[in-house]
Design a protein around this motif. Structure first.
Motif, short mmCIF file in Angstrom:
data_model
loop_
_atom_site.label_atom_id
_atom_site.label_comp_id
_atom_site.label_asym_id
_atom_site.label_seq_id
_atom_site.Cartn_x
_atom_site.Cartn_y
_atom_site.Cartn_z
N ALA A 295 7.01 4.55 4.35
CA ALA A 295 7.36 3.35 3.60
C ALA A 295 6.07 2.67 3.16
N ARG A 296 6.10 2.04 2.02
CA ARG A 296 4.94 1.26 1.57
C ARG A 296 4.67 0.16 2.61
N GLN A 297 3.40 -0.10 2.85
CA GLN A 297 3.01 -1.10 3.84
C GLN A 297 2.59 -2.40 3.16
N ALA A 298 3.17 -3.51 3.63
CA ALA A 298 2.92 -4.81 3.00
C ALA A 298 1.50 -5.29 3.27
N MET A 299 0.81 -5.69 2.22
CA MET A 299 -0.52 -6.27 2.37
C MET A 299 -0.42 -7.74 2.77
N GLY A 300 0.72 -8.35 2.54
CA GLY A 300 0.90 -9.78 2.82
C GLY A 300 1.26 -10.52 1.56
N ALA B 217 5.91 -4.16 -5.38
CA ALA B 217 7.22 -4.24 -4.74
C ALA B 217 7.29 -3.23 -3.61
N LEU B 218 8.19 -3.47 -2.66
CA LEU B 218 8.35 -2.55 -1.54
C LEU B 218 8.86 -1.20 -2.01
N TRP C 94 0.85 -1.19 0.00
CA TRP C 94 0.00 0.00 0.00
C TRP C 94 0.88 1.24 0.00
N ALA C 95 0.62 2.17 -0.93
CA ALA C 95 1.44 3.38 -1.06
C ALA C 95 0.55 4.62 -1.04
#
Lengths: 150, 65
Positions: free
Chosen positions: A63-68, A113-114, A35-36
């Motif tokens: 920072a971009r947050q990981a959705m999983g 991507a991160l 998520w950005a």
């Protein structure tokens, strides 16, 4: 320019290429999505070109947050007549509180991507929102981002 | 006789046949946990509503003459 949502223009093309089994230009999964936050809209017309927050300059520690990994961050319902396929974020996600310079939020996007990578889908806000120092943006579980493919 | 179709225009985007999204964000003061702003964005439905409202305005114009 009116607000838009859905797949980015690039994702529209690559997924179409994938469906028809084109030899090149197809969509390649990376095993996860993030998520950005953006200061500009993608817009309904172009579905591209939004400007992402930058940790290096004015929104540390953004920072971009990981959705999983492998799509586990999304709850996906089977196709239903007159509804389509509804998919929504499973868990609450929180961006780090803005700590550098106050920021504005005009769209959210989901990348493969991160850092760098591709932006695959997005939702614009109708109006730019101020995000002041000490404020965190939260995507509430199950209701934060809800997409429909129909 | 064969008929060749050329330059057929692509169908215009519709409400169906696409992906759309709705966003519901909360802005929270980290120090206190207080929700200081809450925003819901539903661009596709907002755009559709605006189009319908524009149509109503046109209808009113026809009726008032």
């Amino acid at each position: 320019m009116s607000a838009g949502s859905g797949l980015t223009a690039a994702a529209d093309l690559s997924i179409t290429n994938t469906l028809v089994a084109l030899a090149s230009g197809t969509y390649g999964t990376t095993g996860g999505n993030w998520w950005a936050c953006y200061t500009t809209q993608f817009t309904a017309a172009t579905k591209a070109g939004a400007t992402e927050w930058l940790a290096a300059s004015d929104t540390a520690p953004y920072a971009r947050q990981a959705m999983g990994a492998a799509g586990v961050g999304w709850t996906i319902a089977a196709y239903a007549s007159s509804t389509g396929v509804v998919w929504k974020n499973t868990n609450t996600l929180t961006q780090p509180a803005v700590a550098g310079t106050g920021q504005t939020l005009f769209a959210c996007g989901w990348c493969d991507a991160l850092t760098s990578g591709n932006i695959n889908y997005f939702i614009d806000l109708a109006a730019s929102q101020a995000v002041n120092i000490g404020t965190a943006v939260i995507l509430t579980a199950s209701t934060g981002a809800v997409f429909t493919t129909y | 006789m064969s008929v060749e179709i050329t330059n057929e225009p692509a169908p215009a985007p519709r409400a169906t046949g696409r992906t759309s999204g709705r966003l519901h964000l909360k802005f929270v003061k980290e120090a206190t946990g207080e929700v200081i702003n809450e925003v819901i964005s539903d661009p596709m439905h907002e755009n559709e509503r605006r189009t319908r409202d524009d149509a109503k305005i046109l209808d009113v114009g026809h009726g008032s003459e």
